[in-house]
Design a protein around this motif. Structure first.
Motif, mmCIF file in Angstrom:
data_model
loop_
_atom_site.group_PDB
_atom_site.id
_atom_site.type_symbol
_atom_site.label_atom_id
_atom_site.label_comp_id
_atom_site.label_asym_id
_atom_site.label_seq_id
_atom_site.Cartn_x
_atom_site.Cartn_y
_atom_site.Cartn_z
ATOM 1 N N PHE A 6 7.731 17.904 2.438
ATOM 2 C CA PHE A 6 6.885 16.702 2.494
ATOM 3 C C PHE A 6 7.693 15.462 2.891
ATOM 4 O O PHE A 6 7.508 14.382 2.329
ATOM 5 C CB PHE A 6 6.182 16.473 1.153
ATOM 6 N N ALA A 7 8.587 15.630 3.848
ATOM 7 C CA ALA A 7 9.472 14.539 4.244
ATOM 8 C C ALA A 7 8.722 13.260 4.632
ATOM 9 O O ALA A 7 9.118 12.167 4.186
ATOM 10 C CB ALA A 7 10.380 14.991 5.386
ATOM 11 N N PRO A 8 7.650 13.310 5.443
ATOM 12 C CA PRO A 8 6.976 12.056 5.826
ATOM 13 C C PRO A 8 6.478 11.255 4.627
ATOM 14 O O PRO A 8 6.606 10.035 4.588
ATOM 15 C CB PRO A 8 5.804 12.543 6.701
ATOM 16 N N TYR A 9 5.919 11.960 3.636
ATOM 17 C CA TYR A 9 5.391 11.266 2.461
ATOM 18 C C TYR A 9 6.506 10.573 1.680
ATOM 19 O O TYR A 9 6.401 9.384 1.337
ATOM 20 C CB TYR A 9 4.658 12.245 1.554
ATOM 21 N N PHE A 10 7.584 11.308 1.384
ATOM 22 C CA PHE A 10 8.624 10.721 0.553
ATOM 23 C C PHE A 10 9.413 9.643 1.292
ATOM 24 O O PHE A 10 9.889 8.682 0.673
ATOM 25 C CB PHE A 10 9.550 11.816 0.015
ATOM 26 N N GLU A 11 9.545 9.750 2.599
ATOM 27 C CA GLU A 11 10.192 8.697 3.359
ATOM 28 C C GLU A 11 9.347 7.418 3.323
ATOM 29 O O GLU A 11 9.877 6.310 3.180
ATOM 30 C CB GLU A 11 10.421 9.144 4.802
ATOM 31 N N ASN A 43 6.965 19.103 6.998
ATOM 32 C CA ASN A 43 6.735 17.873 7.745
ATOM 33 C C ASN A 43 5.302 17.369 7.638
ATOM 34 O O ASN A 43 4.749 16.842 8.597
ATOM 35 C CB ASN A 43 7.120 18.085 9.207
ATOM 36 N N VAL A 44 4.678 17.550 6.488
ATOM 37 C CA VAL A 44 3.322 17.061 6.278
ATOM 38 C C VAL A 44 3.255 16.292 4.965
ATOM 39 O O VAL A 44 4.158 16.359 4.137
ATOM 40 C CB VAL A 44 2.298 18.221 6.241
ATOM 41 N N TYR A 45 2.182 15.548 4.794
ATOM 42 C CA TYR A 45 1.918 14.900 3.517
ATOM 43 C C TYR A 45 1.396 15.952 2.530
ATOM 44 O O TYR A 45 0.670 16.867 2.922
ATOM 45 C CB TYR A 45 0.839 13.824 3.701
ATOM 46 N N VAL A 87 0.861 -1.179 0.000
ATOM 47 C CA VAL A 87 0.000 0.000 0.000
ATOM 48 C C VAL A 87 0.897 1.227 0.000
ATOM 49 O O VAL A 87 1.548 1.527 1.001
ATOM 50 C CB VAL A 87 -0.921 0.018 1.232
ATOM 51 N N PHE A 88 0.955 1.911 -1.140
ATOM 52 C CA PHE A 88 1.798 3.095 -1.234
ATOM 53 C C PHE A 88 1.114 4.284 -0.566
ATOM 54 O O PHE A 88 -0.107 4.357 -0.515
ATOM 55 C CB PHE A 88 2.092 3.416 -2.708
ATOM 56 N N PRO A 89 1.898 5.215 -0.027
ATOM 57 C CA PRO A 89 1.302 6.367 0.659
ATOM 58 C C PRO A 89 0.396 7.168 -0.269
ATOM 59 O O PRO A 89 0.677 7.332 -1.450
ATOM 60 C CB PRO A 89 2.517 7.189 1.097
ATOM 61 N N SER A 90 -0.706 7.649 0.290
ATOM 62 C CA SER A 90 -1.710 8.361 -0.504
ATOM 63 C C SER A 90 -1.540 9.865 -0.402
ATOM 64 O O SER A 90 -1.159 10.391 0.638
ATOM 65 C CB SER A 90 -3.105 7.979 -0.020
#
Length: 501
Positions: A346-351, A157-159, A129-132
């Motif tokens: 957007f660090a959380p999303y790309f991590e 620091n957000v999606y 499940v890839f991040p949305s």
């Protein structure tokens, strides 16, 4: 009060169970389940930080881990040939499932993921499940950005939040402007152009006419691309004709945002910069901490207030965009967002995306030790993830940073009259600066994101694309084929880089 006590009791029970599991795993498996243990630690940290009760998903993760530890992973090793992998972050659980589960889920799309069918199935038993980026509240997201104060980047620091903005019933805006093959270029007065620049302008005029004619011909061969859609634009209505720019990520957007700030004389009178020497002052005056940055550009160059005004200004404006070879841009995005261990913003999303790509495309027995995805792994992800994206809405809702040009700027609906290419940036930008009378950037060449000691994506292209097979390159080309056609780029050079079928 009772509820608070209940929460604490639950947490004590939950943490006691986790501690017992860690002890059991250490004794029985001698540290062979580090990934499960790390995943559980992350889940516990998240629960404690957010002060909530364990969810059914949390309990399920613990039960699965305990079951695997009890059996010594013997069954799964025999079945799958290796230790199963689990990645946990916040409310997203990425884990290995059975073939039956994969077959039942890969047939449809959910609100939080786009199922993939791998071209190069390194791990065919894994349903990842890839991040949305589209299951979010766009109104709340915009409010968060709007109310942010300070020099820091509010999206650090957000999606990212991607949601298709459906055109309203008011047909005044957005609109579809039929291709005119650069008709406005013929009507622009060049009386202000100095004599020494006339030759540059004449040569540039012929080049631009050929480029926009190609745009028109390509768009006419894809009538389905003539759609009403909202596009992020910079509106300079102070000029005649008005100047409208569509910024594209990883294609000199930072450079042009600096140009627009220079045109608006941002921070010319900021005395906080007086302590710096001239060169340092020129660099710092456009930084967010001194009141510059991309957000400042959109504050200085606001869109007309009504749909009717937007319609009138847009149709009478000189519209331009900046592009580069789609594969060079894709490599630049990979190096910035996927190869780097600390991608921003957007660090959380790309991590999370990095973890998912590795989980899906790196075989359990691989000798690759990189903690971020390799370029071939990233390309396999792009090929799979975008296989069924055909409309602008589907691309816009699901993709960040490498959305095609035709989607991001509504190329076939906007009749752009100047196409600046990164490969000929100096000549092209000076052509625009001359015909639009942009005195502040005439004979000025900025390259804001070119780091002194780093190699550009162009220089390392052969190294990265040599790692791909010809099949991967051709499939990648199919995903971005319309961009190739619109702007006259070819794939042959990249096929030559690869010596693998």
């Amino acid at each position: 009060m009772k509820l608070i006590m209940l929460n604490r009791q639950w947490k004590i029970v939950f943490l006691a169970g986790v501690a017992s599991l860690f002890v059991y795993v250490r004794v029985t498996d001698n540290g062979q389940v580090q990934e499960y243990k790390q995943g559980i630690r992350e889940r516990v940290d998240y629960i404690m930080q957010n002060a909530r009760l364990p969810s059914r998903g949390d309990v399920q993760v613990l039960l699965e881990a305990l079951d695997d530890a009890r059996r010594g992973f013997s069954e799964k090793q025999d079945t799958h040939g290796g230790i199963p992998e689990t990645t946990l972050r916040s409310d997203t659980i990425i884990h290995q499932k059975s073939n039956a589960s994969l077959d039942s889920e890969v047939t449809g799309r959910t609100s939080s993921s786009v199922p993939v069918s791998s071209v190069k199935k390194s791990n065919p038993t894994k349903d990842v499940v890839f991040p949305s980026v589209h299951d979010c509240n766009m109104t709340a997201y915009k409010e968060q950005i709007k109310n942010h104060k300070g020099a820091t980047i509010p999206t650090m620091n957000v999606y990212p939040c991607r949601s298709w903005h459906y055109p309203s019933r008011d047909t005044s805006w957005p609109i579809v402007v039929e291709p005119t093959k650069g008709k406005i270029l013929e009507s622009i007065s060049l009386s202000h152009v100095e004599e020494e620049a006339r030759e540059l302008v004449e040569e540039g005029m012929e080049i631009q006419k050929a480029r926009v004619a190609r745009l028109a011909d390509t768009c006419n061969s894809h009538p389905d691309l003539f759609i009403r859609q909202y596009v992020s634009l910079v509106w300079d209505t102070s000029r005649s004709p008005p100047l409208v720019y569509c910024p594209i990520y990883k294609v000199a957007s930072t450079t042009w945002m600096v140009y627009f700030q220079r045109l608006a004389h941002v921070n010319d009178d900021n005395h906080a910069l007086d302590k710096y020497k001239k060169a340092g002052k020129e660099r710092k005056k456009y930084m967010p901490r001194f009141g510059g940055g991309h957000r400042r550009v959109f504050e200085e160059y606001k869109a007309p207030s009504t749909s009717r005004e937007k319609n009138q200004v847009f149709q009478s404006s000189l519209r331009f965009l900046v592009v580069r070879h789609p594969f060079t841009r894709l490599l630049s995005a990979y190096r910035d967002k996927i190869e780097r261990p600390n991608p921003k913003p957007f660090a959380p999303y790309f991590e999370d995306l990095q973890r998912a790509i590795i989980l899906k495309y790196r075989p359990p027995d691989s000798n690759i030790t990189a903690t971020t995805p390799t370029f071939p792994e990233f390309v396999d992800y792009i090929i799979d993830f975008t296989a069924n994206l055909t409309t602008a809405q589907e691309w816009d809702e699901n993709v960040v940073c490498w959305t095609p040009y035709w989607v991001q700027c509504g190329v076939c609906s906007s009749d752009y009259q100047v196409v600046i290419k990164l490969e000929t940036m100096t000549e092209d930008e000076q052509f625009l600066a001359q015909i639009a009378n942009l005195k502040e950037i005439q004979n000025v060449f900025e390259w804001r994101n070119h780091k002194k000691f780093s190699k550009s994506s162009k220089e390392v292209l052969p190294v990265y694309y040599k790692s791909l097979t010809k099949k991967q390159i051709l499939l990648l080309y199919e995903r971005f084929k319309i961009d190739f056609e619109l702007f006259g780029y070819t794939v042959e050079e990249y096929l030559d880089y690869s010596d693998q079928k």
